[in-house]
Write a protein that holds these residues in place. Structure first.
Motif, PDB file in Angstrom:
ATOM      1  N   VAL A  24       0.746  -1.322   0.072  1.00  0.00           N
ATOM      2  CA  VAL A  24      -0.092  -0.011   0.255  1.00  0.00           C
ATOM      3  C   VAL A  24       0.716   1.267   0.171  1.00  0.00           C
ATOM      4  N   LEU A  25       0.515   2.202  -0.839  1.00  0.00           N
ATOM      5  CA  LEU A  25       1.374   3.615  -0.957  1.00  0.00           C
ATOM      6  C   LEU A  25       0.494   4.463  -0.269  1.00  0.00           C
ATOM      7  N   TYR A  26       1.304   5.204   0.806  1.00  0.00           N
ATOM      8  CA  TYR A  26       0.777   6.237   1.555  1.00  0.00           C
ATOM      9  C   TYR A  26       1.235   7.593   1.097  1.00  0.00           C
ATOM     10  N   TYR A  27       0.415   8.555   1.200  1.00  0.00           N
ATOM     11  CA  TYR A  27       0.907   9.938   1.005  1.00  0.00           C
ATOM     12  C   TYR A  27      -0.030  10.819   1.568  1.00  0.00           C
ATOM     13  N   SER A  28       0.227  12.164   1.914  1.00  0.00           N
ATOM     14  CA  SER A  28      -0.270  13.135   2.617  1.00  0.00           C
ATOM     15  C   SER A  28      -1.758  13.287   2.037  1.00  0.00           C
ATOM     16  N   GLN A  29      -2.547  13.064   2.831  1.00  0.00           N
ATOM     17  CA  GLN A  29      -3.964  13.142   2.675  1.00  0.00           C
ATOM     18  C   GLN A  29      -4.391  14.510   2.455  1.00  0.00           C
ATOM     19  N   THR A  30      -3.878  15.592   3.281  1.00  0.00           N
ATOM     20  CA  THR A  30      -4.351  16.852   2.959  1.00  0.00           C
ATOM     21  C   THR A  30      -3.644  17.364   1.606  1.00  0.00           C
ATOM     22  N   ARG A  31      -2.516  17.139   1.256  1.00  0.00           N
ATOM     23  CA  ARG A  31      -1.991  17.430   0.026  1.00  0.00           C
ATOM     24  C   ARG A  31      -2.786  16.723  -1.129  1.00  0.00           C
ATOM     25  N   ALA A  32      -3.002  15.619  -1.299  1.00  0.00           N
ATOM     26  CA  ALA A  32      -3.761  15.125  -2.171  1.00  0.00           C
ATOM     27  C   ALA A  32      -5.010  15.778  -2.539  1.00  0.00           C
TER      28      ALA A  32
END
Length: 394
Positions: free
Chosen positions: A145-153
């Motif tokens: 699973v790839l995780y990234y900034s929810q706010t930025r997305a």
């Protein structure tokens, strides 16, 4: 007493020592030389094969466009040390779409309005579905699973939805037969100016990121994140070389001029290739032109996902369609009366509008939770293939 060679960062065996050679190797890496040689060879080949059939000139010109686009991007990357991440991000956005802008202008001069309209939407769809989907698939298969900034997305996709919505206002007015429908050229130009103003207003925020680390530091913008990602990717690539300012600027100018020349050859070869392969203008613009103009640049985003840098990959990939909506499409509207040929407006056919609207909303939903896996990526790529297939016949 004997002296020993330094082996640290400044010694022959350190990182700097690996690049501190004499001659051209000090400035240009093997990758740089390969890219320049390939761009030069295929540019010459495109000129020599002009008019030499229906398929070969088109393929050669398409490869030349992709290599020159990569060379433009590489030149801008080497300006980062002098200008900072924010400024180079703005430059990347401005110059990265030069080949697509030239192709659009020459296609309008040739009367291929449907190709240009489909290429604008195709560039957005290609990034949102194909490239982002491939990134999620490749990165997910390798890293889980790839995780990234929810706010930025959410921020990037909110800007994307608003930009696409504004770009499609003239189309909506035409569909519902509003009073503005009879003034589609004027409304398109007003919309183009508004979108360019929004882009201009975003530039100071990008250039203001030269702050020391601390609690008051601002989060980097999408443009800065894309530039920082490119810089990090180049560092991890092991290049270790830095072009002098004069070389970077000169290469940018030369690549830009050659991109304009090859774009003209590409458009001239496009019509015979479409006739020979029985490809519609819509499919040529939506798939072929859009991929040729973005292929090499977007490969960076897929590579970042493979390296499990999901935040950087997301910013690099989504920044491109954002600039298509805010800059490229408005410029084509404003420049089309000046270059001759067909006038370009922001009134797109219902199928193009529907697909880009649905895709933008769908991707916004998928990335809003801050994580993605390979199955989501495969689904996005599948949706792109279905949309492309639907335009095969026109």
């Amino acid at each position: 007493m004997t002296t020993t060679e330094p082996t640290g960062p400044t010694g022959p065996t350190g990182p700097a020592g690996n690049t501190a050679t004499t001659g051209i190797g000090r400035v240009l890496s093997r990758s740089d030389l390969s890219m320049m040689t390939g761009a030069g060879v295929f540019t010459v080949a495109a000129a020599l094969t002009k008019g030499g059939g229906a398929i070969v000139p088109f393929l050669v010109a398409a490869i030349a466009v992709a290599l020159l686009a990569a060379l433009v991007g590489r030149s801008v990357d080497h300006l980062a040390d002098r200008l900072g991440a924010g400024a180079v991000g703005v430059l990347q956005s401005a110059f990265g779409n030069l080949p697509e802008l030239f192709i659009g202008i020459f296609a309008l001069r040739a009367g291929l309005v449907d190709v240009v309209a489909a290429a604008v939407i195709g560039s957005i769809l290609g990034n949102l579905l194909l490239v982002l989907g491939l990134s999620f698939f490749v990165g997910g298969r390798r890293n889980g699973v790839l995780y990234y900034s929810q706010t930025r997305a959410r921020m990037i996709m909110a800007l994307m939805i608003l930009s696409v919505a504004a770009m499609l206002v003239p189309s909506l007015a035409s569909y519902i037969h509003a009073a503005a429908a009879t003034h589609e050229v004027g409304l398109s130009r007003i919309t183009a100016v508004v979108l360019l103003v929004v882009f201009a207003l975003s530039i100071p925020a990008s250039l203001r990121r030269e702050e020391p680390d601390g609690a008051g530091a601002l989060e980097p913008t999408a443009i800065e994140q894309a530039a920082e990602a490119k810089a990090q990717e180049a560092a991890e690539h092991g290049a270790g070389n830095h072009w002098p300012l004069a070389l970077a600027v000169s290469m940018l100018a030369v690549a830009g001029v050659l991109a304009a020349y090859v774009s003209d050859l590409f458009v001239n070869a496009l019509q015979p290739a479409m006739n020979s392969l029985h490809i519609s203008q819509a499919f040529a613009g939506l798939v072929i032109v859009a991929i040729a103009g973005n292929a090499v640049e977007n490969a960076v985003g897929v590579k970042l996902a493979w390296q499990n840098q999901a935040d950087h990959a997301l910013s690099v990939i989504l920044n491109s369609p954002l600039q298509i909506a805010l800059v490229l499409a408005p410029l084509l509207v404003l420049l089309s009366p000046l270059v001759g040929g067909a006038s370009f407006t922001l009134v797109f056919n219902p199928m193009l509008v529907s697909t880009v609207a649905i895709s933008t909303i769908a991707v916004a939903y998928l990335v809003s939770d801050g994580e993605s896996d390979w199955l989501e990526g495969a689904t996005m790529v599948g949706l792109y293939v279905l949309i492309a297939a639907a335009f095969w016949w026109g």
